[in-house]
Design a protein around this motif. Structure first.
Motif, PDB file in Angstrom:
ATOM      1  N   SER A 317       0.838  -1.206   0.000  1.00 29.82           N
ATOM      2  CA  SER A 317       0.000   0.000   0.000  1.00 29.82           C
ATOM      3  C   SER A 317       0.871   1.254   0.000  1.00 29.82           C
ATOM      4  O   SER A 317       0.602   2.215  -0.726  1.00 29.82           O
ATOM      5  CB  SER A 317      -0.937   0.004   1.211  1.00 29.82           C
ATOM      6  N   LEU A 321       1.075   4.120  -2.980  1.00 33.61           N
ATOM      7  CA  LEU A 321       0.945   5.561  -2.738  1.00 33.61           C
ATOM      8  C   LEU A 321       2.165   6.312  -3.246  1.00 33.61           C
ATOM      9  O   LEU A 321       2.043   7.392  -3.837  1.00 33.61           O
ATOM     10  CB  LEU A 321       0.755   5.815  -1.236  1.00 33.61           C
ATOM     11  N   VAL A 327      -5.212   4.388  -3.485  1.00 26.94           N
ATOM     12  CA  VAL A 327      -5.257   3.156  -2.701  1.00 26.94           C
ATOM     13  C   VAL A 327      -6.598   3.076  -1.985  1.00 26.94           C
ATOM     14  O   VAL A 327      -6.992   4.015  -1.288  1.00 26.94           O
ATOM     15  CB  VAL A 327      -4.099   3.099  -1.681  1.00 26.94           C
ATOM     16  N   CYS A 329      -8.569   0.966   0.830  1.00 19.07           N
ATOM     17  CA  CYS A 329      -8.307  -0.011   1.887  1.00 19.07           C
ATOM     18  C   CYS A 329      -9.299   0.152   3.030  1.00 19.07           C
ATOM     19  O   CYS A 329      -9.976   1.183   3.160  1.00 19.07           O
ATOM     20  CB  CYS A 329      -6.877   0.091   2.398  1.00 19.07           C
ATOM     21  N   ASN A 335      -3.896   0.587   8.677  1.00 21.75           N
ATOM     22  CA  ASN A 335      -3.891   1.616   7.628  1.00 21.75           C
ATOM     23  C   ASN A 335      -3.897   3.038   8.185  1.00 21.75           C
ATOM     24  O   ASN A 335      -4.027   4.000   7.421  1.00 21.75           O
ATOM     25  CB  ASN A 335      -5.111   1.419   6.717  1.00 21.75           C
ATOM     26  N   PHE A 338      -1.629   5.684   6.625  1.00 23.38           N
ATOM     27  CA  PHE A 338      -1.905   6.087   5.251  1.00 23.38           C
ATOM     28  C   PHE A 338      -3.026   7.115   5.149  1.00 23.38           C
ATOM     29  O   PHE A 338      -3.212   7.720   4.093  1.00 23.38           O
ATOM     30  CB  PHE A 338      -2.278   4.851   4.411  1.00 23.38           C
ATOM     31  N   LYS A 339      -3.769   7.337   6.229  1.00 22.89           N
ATOM     32  CA  LYS A 339      -4.903   8.259   6.176  1.00 22.89           C
ATOM     33  C   LYS A 339      -4.479   9.697   5.883  1.00 22.89           C
ATOM     34  O   LYS A 339      -5.289  10.497   5.421  1.00 22.89           O
ATOM     35  CB  LYS A 339      -5.682   8.206   7.493  1.00 22.89           C
ATOM     36  N   ASN A 343      -4.649  10.380  -1.535  1.00 20.94           N
ATOM     37  CA  ASN A 343      -4.962   9.275  -2.449  1.00 20.94           C
ATOM     38  C   ASN A 343      -5.348   7.988  -1.735  1.00 20.94           C
ATOM     39  O   ASN A 343      -5.628   6.981  -2.384  1.00 20.94           O
ATOM     40  CB  ASN A 343      -3.770   8.991  -3.380  1.00 20.94           C
ATOM     41  N   CYS A 344      -5.356   8.022  -0.409  1.00 23.23           N
ATOM     42  CA  CYS A 344      -5.798   6.853   0.352  1.00 23.23           C
ATOM     43  C   CYS A 344      -7.298   7.000   0.634  1.00 23.23           C
ATOM     44  O   CYS A 344      -7.716   7.942   1.302  1.00 23.23           O
ATOM     45  CB  CYS A 344      -5.026   6.731   1.661  1.00 23.23           C
ATOM     46  N   ARG A 345      -8.074   6.065   0.126  1.00 27.12           N
ATOM     47  CA  ARG A 345      -9.523   6.106   0.306  1.00 27.12           C
ATOM     48  C   ARG A 345      -9.918   4.976   1.263  1.00 27.12           C
ATOM     49  O   ARG A 345      -9.823   3.791   0.911  1.00 27.12           O
ATOM     50  CB  ARG A 345     -10.249   5.948  -1.035  1.00 27.12           C
TER      51      ARG A 345
END
Length: 476
Positions: A317, A321, A327, A329, A335, A338-339, A343-345
């Motif tokens: 992941s 990114l 991405v 997830c 996760n 990544f928040k 681009n992290c959904r």
């Protein structure tokens, strides 16, 4: 003590096994040594030829540690823009078929001379210490840092009698990390809560992925088609890595997802079952063998779908990114890091999964800023590691040698009591781990208290010390 520090990074796996504990500690060692201000040694397991054939893919095996060291160095040098200056040493190890893991053999603290024993970084400290029998880490090293990579509890719960095994394992992990480590770094909240721990993602991505991200940014800025492919997922092909969840979602919402086609890449024990399940469901899913995520084949995909909730921090992941992809997830502690990236959904339910997927296919990714790229890099990960490890703090609890008979403050009594309890706990662990019957009862590979003749020959080790001398050495 001189101002120059020495880091000994012990890990539980090595290339060519492409697993997180092979790759991330290798990058950590390279970047800790990058500026030349620290001495760094990476300690990786050496397996006999028979075990190598079981573990390493594509029939890659090594006749000597020097040969494997060359392989490891070439791999890392191809992926960084500097010449790594760390040392590599091997410790004796065996592969456990039952646990699908590499386990240390003998006392691996002996791999570092006493005069060089400063900071030990134990990548997977619970794993390294389940059966540890030998020198106490805290006594040999000035500071011992454990980095928790794996959510072992999530894996064992899937086995027969999983809840019972998980309960025992939780206690064992707490026990060995408490008595052998000064500080624990948990990569995410998905891991077991442990004493003296902090949650911090101290991993970065291979610089090659950031190069791809910069290239894609230029293409977008120039109005070019940067992403010409749709959605994919890459991961070890076992059901526990989210494949079941993904196939269920695609099957349930096939009509709403329209022409969505998903490519799956991976190798593993469940490859055939996953392929057959996709075919039975008549899904627009293509199953391919595993490949290196840096392969140009993946550069043009726009959407990375990862429904796995068994990872601690999913490396793929982060890599997606870094390449500028969207991405999708699950809302899960693994996760959390990544928040911060647009681009992290994150989806909380099936409906949000469907909506995020449709939106991602219709939109262009948001270009990464320089700061976002830095946050994904190993330079940033190394800075986070140094801060979380509290390297410059005094080492743990000093021992209390004497006290006044007339005045003994409460905090000193408490400290002495804690130290005495820890000493007793270490003694108990050493006693149990020193008995072949208890070691085997708890899953150790038989006859691994000392390296066998083949491992000694491969590594040039001396014959084992007499039993009496070994016992005297344990608590020093």
């Amino acid at each position: 003590m001189s101002a120059r520090r020495h880091f000994a990074v012990f890990t539980t796996a090595s290339l060519p096994w492409m697993t997180g504990t092979s790759i991330n500690p290798l990058f950590r060692a390279a970047y800790l040594a990058k500026d030349g201000s620290r001495d760094v040694t990476l300690l990786i397991p050496w397996l006999s030829l028979r075990d190598q054939e079981l573990v390493y893919p594509n029939k890659v095996v090594f006749g000597s540690p020097l040969e494997q060291e060359g392989y490891v160095r070439r791999w890392i040098e191809e992926r960084v823009d500097f010449r790594p200056s760390f040392s590599i040493k091997f410790y004796p190890a065996k592969f456990s078929k039952e646990m699908r893991s590499i386990l240390p053999v003998g006392d691996i603290t002996e791999c570092i001379p006493d005069e060089a024993a400063d900071i030990a970084v134990l990548e997977e400290p619970e794993h390294l210490n389940w059966y540890h029998h030998g020198r106490r880490w805290k006594n040999k090293f000035r500071r011992v840092i454990g980095v928790i990579h794996t959510n072992y509890l999530a894996y064992v719960r899937r086995e027969k009698n999983g809840q019972v095994i998980a309960c025992c394992l939780r206690y064992a992990n707490t026990w060995v990390t408490r008595i052998y480590c000064h500080k624990i770094i948990r990569l995410s909240g998905a891991t077991q809560d442990l004493p003296k721990s902090v949650v911090c993602n101290v991993h970065g991505v291979n610089p090659k992925f950031l190069e791809v991200g910069r290239l894609k940014l230029k293409q977008l800025q120039n109005g070019e088609a940067a992403f010409t492919k749709g959605a994919y997922y890459i991961g070890k092909m076992v059901w526990s890595k989210g494949y079941r969840e993904l196939l269920d979602l695609l099957s349930k919402y096939q009509s709403r997802l329209g022409d969505l086609e998903v490519d799956l890449y991976g190798s593993g024990e469940d490859s055939d079952e996953i392929r057959e399940s996709a075919e039975r469901s008549s899904l627009a899913v293509n199953v391919h063998p595993g490949r290196d995520h840096a392969d140009p084949l993946f550069h043009d995909y726009k959407v990375f779908i990862n429904p796995s909730t068994t990872d601690v921090v999913c490396t793929t992941s982060a890599e997606a990114l870094a390449m500028g992809k969207i991405v999708i997830c699950a809302n899960h502690p693994s996760n959390e890091f990544f928040k911060q990236f647009p681009n992290c959904r994150i989806y909380n339910n099936d409906e949000e999964f469907v909506q995020h997927t449709l939106n991602a296919l219709a939109e262009q990714p948001t270009p990464l800023t320089d700061m976002q790229m830095y946050d994904l890099s190993w330079e940033a990960a190394t800075d986070r590691f140094m801060e979380a490890a509290e390297i410059n703090l005094p080492t743990a609890e000093p021992r209390i040698q004497q006290a006044s008979k007339t005045y003994f403050p409460t905090f000193l009594r408490t400290r002495k009591l804690k130290q005495s309890l820890e000493d007793a706990s270490v003694y108990l662990h050493q006693a149990l781990s020193g008995l072949e019957v208890t070691r085997c009862a708890f899953g150790a590979v038989p006859k691994t208290l000392q390296p066998d003749e083949q491992l000694r020959k491969d590594l040039g080790l001396a014959s084992p010390p007499k039993r009496k001398k070994l016992k005297q050495k344990l608590m020093t």
